[in-house]
Design a protein around this motif. Structure first.
Motif, PDB file in Angstrom:
ATOM      1  N   GLN A 245       0.799  -1.221   0.000  1.00  0.00           N
ATOM      2  CA  GLN A 245       0.000   0.000   0.000  1.00  0.00           C
ATOM      3  C   GLN A 245       0.832   1.272   0.000  1.00  0.00           C
ATOM      4  N   ARG A 246       2.139   1.127  -0.024  1.00  0.00           N
ATOM      5  CA  ARG A 246       3.004   2.298  -0.199  1.00  0.00           C
ATOM      6  C   ARG A 246       3.114   2.700  -1.669  1.00  0.00           C
ATOM      7  N   VAL A 247       2.681   1.849  -2.564  1.00  0.00           N
ATOM      8  CA  VAL A 247       2.715   2.148  -4.004  1.00  0.00           C
ATOM      9  C   VAL A 247       1.553   3.078  -4.334  1.00  0.00           C
ATOM     10  N   ALA A 248       1.870   4.271  -4.806  1.00  0.00           N
ATOM     11  CA  ALA A 248       0.840   5.276  -5.060  1.00  0.00           C
ATOM     12  C   ALA A 248       0.168   5.116  -6.412  1.00  0.00           C
ATOM     13  N   LEU A 249       0.851   4.477  -7.375  1.00  0.00           N
ATOM     14  CA  LEU A 249       0.316   4.365  -8.732  1.00  0.00           C
ATOM     15  C   LEU A 249       0.744   3.029  -9.333  1.00  0.00           C
ATOM     16  N   THR A 250      -0.231   2.235  -9.769  1.00  0.00           N
ATOM     17  CA  THR A 250       0.023   0.934 -10.384  1.00  0.00           C
ATOM     18  C   THR A 250      -0.419   0.990 -11.839  1.00  0.00           C
ATOM     19  N   MET A 251       0.472   0.570 -12.766  1.00  0.00           N
ATOM     20  CA  MET A 251       0.175   0.657 -14.202  1.00  0.00           C
ATOM     21  C   MET A 251       0.527  -0.651 -14.903  1.00  0.00           C
ATOM     22  N   PRO A 252      -0.286  -1.699 -14.746  1.00  0.00           N
ATOM     23  CA  PRO A 252      -0.030  -2.949 -15.467  1.00  0.00           C
ATOM     24  C   PRO A 252      -0.451  -2.838 -16.925  1.00  0.00           C
ATOM     25  N   ILE A 310      -6.008  -2.625  -4.385  1.00  0.00           N
ATOM     26  CA  ILE A 310      -5.255  -1.425  -4.781  1.00  0.00           C
ATOM     27  C   ILE A 310      -6.023  -0.157  -4.412  1.00  0.00           C
ATOM     28  N   ALA A 311      -7.335  -0.215  -4.464  1.00  0.00           N
ATOM     29  CA  ALA A 311      -8.156   0.953  -4.133  1.00  0.00           C
ATOM     30  C   ALA A 311      -7.862   1.436  -2.705  1.00  0.00           C
ATOM     31  N   PRO A 312      -7.901   2.766  -2.501  1.00  0.00           N
ATOM     32  CA  PRO A 312      -8.259   3.846  -3.417  1.00  0.00           C
ATOM     33  C   PRO A 312      -7.060   4.474  -4.137  1.00  0.00           C
ATOM     34  N   ARG A 313      -5.923   3.762  -4.146  1.00  0.00           N
ATOM     35  CA  ARG A 313      -4.707   4.317  -4.748  1.00  0.00           C
ATOM     36  C   ARG A 313      -4.821   4.364  -6.274  1.00  0.00           C
ATOM     37  N   GLY A 314      -3.925   5.085  -6.912  1.00  0.00           N
ATOM     38  CA  GLY A 314      -3.972   5.265  -8.353  1.00  0.00           C
ATOM     39  C   GLY A 314      -3.793   3.956  -9.104  1.00  0.00           C
ATOM     40  N   LEU A 315      -4.622   3.736 -10.123  1.00  0.00           N
ATOM     41  CA  LEU A 315      -4.538   2.525 -10.938  1.00  0.00           C
ATOM     42  C   LEU A 315      -4.869   2.872 -12.380  1.00  0.00           C
ATOM     43  N   VAL A 341     -15.513  -0.898  -6.449  1.00  0.00           N
ATOM     44  CA  VAL A 341     -14.882  -0.709  -5.142  1.00  0.00           C
ATOM     45  C   VAL A 341     -14.387   0.725  -5.015  1.00  0.00           C
ATOM     46  N   TYR A 342     -13.752   1.226  -6.063  1.00  0.00           N
ATOM     47  CA  TYR A 342     -13.306   2.622  -6.044  1.00  0.00           C
ATOM     48  C   TYR A 342     -14.484   3.570  -5.819  1.00  0.00           C
ATOM     49  N   LYS A 343     -15.604   3.309  -6.485  1.00  0.00           N
ATOM     50  CA  LYS A 343     -16.781   4.157  -6.298  1.00  0.00           C
ATOM     51  C   LYS A 343     -17.247   4.121  -4.851  1.00  0.00           C
ATOM     52  N   ALA A 344     -17.305   2.929  -4.278  1.00  0.00           N
ATOM     53  CA  ALA A 344     -17.781   2.791  -2.905  1.00  0.00           C
ATOM     54  C   ALA A 344     -16.882   3.524  -1.921  1.00  0.00           C
ATOM     55  N   LEU A 345     -15.589   3.608  -2.236  1.00  0.00           N
ATOM     56  CA  LEU A 345     -14.643   4.291  -1.353  1.00  0.00           C
ATOM     57  C   LEU A 345     -14.555   5.788  -1.635  1.00  0.00           C
ATOM     58  N   GLY A 346     -15.364   6.282  -2.564  1.00  0.00           N
ATOM     59  CA  GLY A 346     -15.353   7.706  -2.873  1.00  0.00           C
ATOM     60  C   GLY A 346     -14.149   8.129  -3.683  1.00  0.00           C
ATOM     61  N   ALA A 347     -13.523   7.190  -4.410  1.00  0.00           N
ATOM     62  CA  ALA A 347     -12.284   7.490  -5.141  1.00  0.00           C
ATOM     63  C   ALA A 347     -12.370   7.012  -6.576  1.00  0.00           C
ATOM     64  N   ALA A 348     -13.539   7.107  -7.195  1.00  0.00           N
ATOM     65  CA  ALA A 348     -13.738   6.553  -8.535  1.00  0.00           C
ATOM     66  C   ALA A 348     -12.832   7.192  -9.573  1.00  0.00           C
ATOM     67  N   ASP A 349     -12.378   8.417  -9.338  1.00  0.00           N
ATOM     68  CA  ASP A 349     -11.509   9.065 -10.310  1.00  0.00           C
ATOM     69  C   ASP A 349     -10.084   8.534 -10.268  1.00  0.00           C
ATOM     70  N   ASN A 350      -9.762   7.636  -9.339  1.00  0.00           N
ATOM     71  CA  ASN A 350      -8.398   7.132  -9.218  1.00  0.00           C
ATOM     72  C   ASN A 350      -8.144   5.873 -10.030  1.00  0.00           C
ATOM     73  N   ILE A 351      -9.150   5.355 -10.727  1.00  0.00           N
ATOM     74  CA  ILE A 351      -8.962   4.189 -11.586  1.00  0.00           C
ATOM     75  C   ILE A 351      -9.282   4.552 -13.024  1.00  0.00           C
ATOM     76  N   GLU A 379      -0.496  13.381 -11.002  1.00  0.00           N
ATOM     77  CA  GLU A 379      -1.466  13.412  -9.897  1.00  0.00           C
ATOM     78  C   GLU A 379      -1.003  12.568  -8.711  1.00  0.00           C
ATOM     79  N   HIS A 380      -0.639  11.325  -8.961  1.00  0.00           N
ATOM     80  CA  HIS A 380      -0.433  10.383  -7.861  1.00  0.00           C
ATOM     81  C   HIS A 380       1.001  10.372  -7.324  1.00  0.00           C
ATOM     82  N   LEU A 381       1.969  10.766  -8.139  1.00  0.00           N
ATOM     83  CA  LEU A 381       3.355  10.765  -7.672  1.00  0.00           C
ATOM     84  C   LEU A 381       3.886  12.160  -7.396  1.00  0.00           C
TER      85      LEU A 381
END
Length: 536
Positions: A245-252, A310-315, A341-351, A379-381
């Protein structure tokens, strides 16, 4: 009973802040998301988790909001330990165990390299990574590029981040039998460890982050770490982001089977790499996954829940629809479900998700992706931008989430949920939700959840029966310039302007209070006007 000990409780305040800032009225300007990375590898380490001995088979994606004991998540605070349950399920059934930080991790960080030495129960192993920093004094955020294949490194540096070149094969080698695994991880934890390479590679990335933290962030900022990789290294990047959870942005990128695509959906996708092939090609997945290669419905977890880790971190999920082997349709299914899940956590813009590309070359550096990659890094880094959420799903490989779920996304308490009214239109920083309460006698209600990007959108419409009905019709009016290109679970009339959607037969009859879903994809801007719903 399983517990992981010794980590700070930071996520509740973070998630509450996200919920408070993640929803705005339609007339409000988008609000930049707050930092989403945590200061610990596993925030839910102290949550007690009792895994069941077995679970019933389920042909649909398991409900990410239902705990192991059958109760449902209702608040933001609940998610912390629900995530811990998902992690344990992922380790037991998919990846194998990713051990916590060893007793001793030491190393050095410079502008050109990072060295790591880890000691566990008297065993010591070392490995290193290269660093390519932008010009200037730093400290810099950085993206760990797994195996040298991932997001365009020139784009990463141009955005202001350093590139950390991580060779995962030094941590877990490919081409070895499962009974005699090799590499730094297995030197410490045993050659016959049931942990697969993806979890081992994620463990190695976490030890790199340990050393960056211990260096005092003089060269690389520990609070600005991203990860990327393509193909099998895309599978690795997905696991790295999920388990740290220290990873702020994941880009697979183009991660394919054993990566982001939903296991259940892969099984029915023509030309996709079968799960048995992904399991047998290399020991990427944990040994326990062998029980599910021919029966993914028996899995108590699927990859949409790993996205939820990964939520609510950047994806930012990037896929290639031109190569059937890569299972991009299953990738879109997992991404749409994980976005809930992102929507439920109030972070839908992070995916964000992007498979609408022209070049079918595997692991190509695509011009379409350069902007989203750099926007997400800023944004995330760098914490200096506001990356717009993007869902650009190729019509060649568009998944239908309604086919794969029988659960609804809850509104979690703890701040920021919208207030219900007779007719409500709410625009978040990522999409539009329109709910219509019908006049007496119409018999049904229609609500739409929208993933909007620049140039198009996907709408998932939920139809709920207010009484027993035998069929339904939903009406919508698209704004000028919007044109429907694809739809599912419905019979559609029209592609622009006023359009109607009628049940597809199998989903028309509903008991009072029951719901069904259909969806459509379109170019242009999503409608904000009220939907109509009439029933037979």
């Amino acid at each position: 009973m399983i517990t992981r000990s010794g980590h700070l409780r930071l996520s509740l305040a973070l998630l509450t802040a996200l919920a408070l800032t993640g929803t705005a009225l339609a007339t409000a300007a988008p609000t930049p998301s707050p930092p989403t990375a945590l200061a610990v590898e596993d925030d839910g380490a102290d949550c007690p988790v009792a895994l069941p001995g077995s679970t019933p088979a389920n042909p649909r994606l398991p409900d990410p909001f239902t705990r192991i004991d059958g109760s449902r998540v209702t608040s933001l605070a609940d998610w912390r330990c629900r995530r811990a349950e998902i992690r344990e399920l992922a380790e037991r059934h998919v990846y194998g165990d990713k051990p916590a930080k060893p007793a001793s991790v030491t190393g050095t960080v410079s502008r050109t390299s990072i060295s790591v030495t880890a000691t566990h129960q008297g065993r010591t192993a070392s490995f290193s990574a290269g660093v390519d920093a932008p010009s200037g004094a730093g400290p810099f955020p950085a993206v760990i590029v797994v195996g040298g294949f991932g997001a365009d490194t020139a784009a990463i540096k141009a955005a202001g981040a350093a590139v950390i070149s991580y060779d995962p094969l030094a941590v877990g080698r490919e081409g070895t039998p499962r009974s005699s695994k090799q590499g730094a991880f297995y030197t410490l934890h045993g050659a016959s460890s049931p942990t697969g390479l993806l979890a081992a590679w994620a463990w190695g990335a976490s030890r790199i982050i340990d050393v960056i933290e211990q260096s005092g962030s003089a060269t690389i900022r520990a609070d600005g770490i991203g990860v990327t990789g393509c193909s099998r290294y895309g599978k690795s990047a997905f696991a790295v982001g999920a388990f740290d959870q220290r990873v702020a942005l994941t880009m697979p990128i183009e991660s394919g089977s054993a990566g982001a695509p939903a296991f259940r959906s892969i099984a029915g996708e023509s030309g996709a790499q079968p799960l048995s092939s992904a399991y047998g090609e290399q020991p990427w997945l944990g040994d326990a996954f062998s029980a599910y290669t021919g029966n993914p419905n028996a899995l108590p977890i699927d990859t949409h829940q790993v996205i939820g880790m990964i939520a609510p971190r950047g994806l930012l999920l990037l896929e290639n629809p031109h190569v059937d082997w890569l299972a991009a349709r299953a990738g879109s299914v997992a991404s749409l479900a994980g976005a809930e899940v992102y929507k439920a956590l109030g972070a839908a813009d992070n995916i964000s998700y992007w498979s609408d590309v022209q070049d079918g070359t595997h692991c190509a550096s695509r011009s379409e992706w350069r902007g989203p990659i750099q926007d997400n890094i800023r944004e995330h880094l760098l914490k200096s931008g506001n990356a717009p959420q993007v869902f650009r799903i190729s019509a060649k490989k568009a998944g239908n989430l309604a086919q794969w779920r029988d659960w609804q996304t809850p509104v979690l308490t703890g701040g920021g949920e919208p207030t219900s009214t007779t007719t409500t239109t709410t625009t978040t920083t990522t999409g539009v939700t329109t709910t219509t309460t019908p006049p007496p006698g119409t018999g049904c209600t229609a609500s739409a959840s929208v993933n909007q990007w620049n140039g198009g959108f996907v709408a998932t419409v939920t139809v709920t029966a207010n009484r027993a009905i035998t069929g339904w019709t939903v009406g919508a009016t698209l704004p000028p310039g919007a044109t429907i290109t694809n739809s599912w679970n419905t019979t559609r009339t029209g592609t622009s302007g006023p359009v109607t959607f009628t049940d597809a037969g199998f989903n028309g009859a509903l008991a009072a209070g029951r719901s069904t879903e259909f969806g459509y994809q379109a170019t242009g801007t999503a409608p904000t006007s009220a939907l109509t719903c009439t029933a037979r």
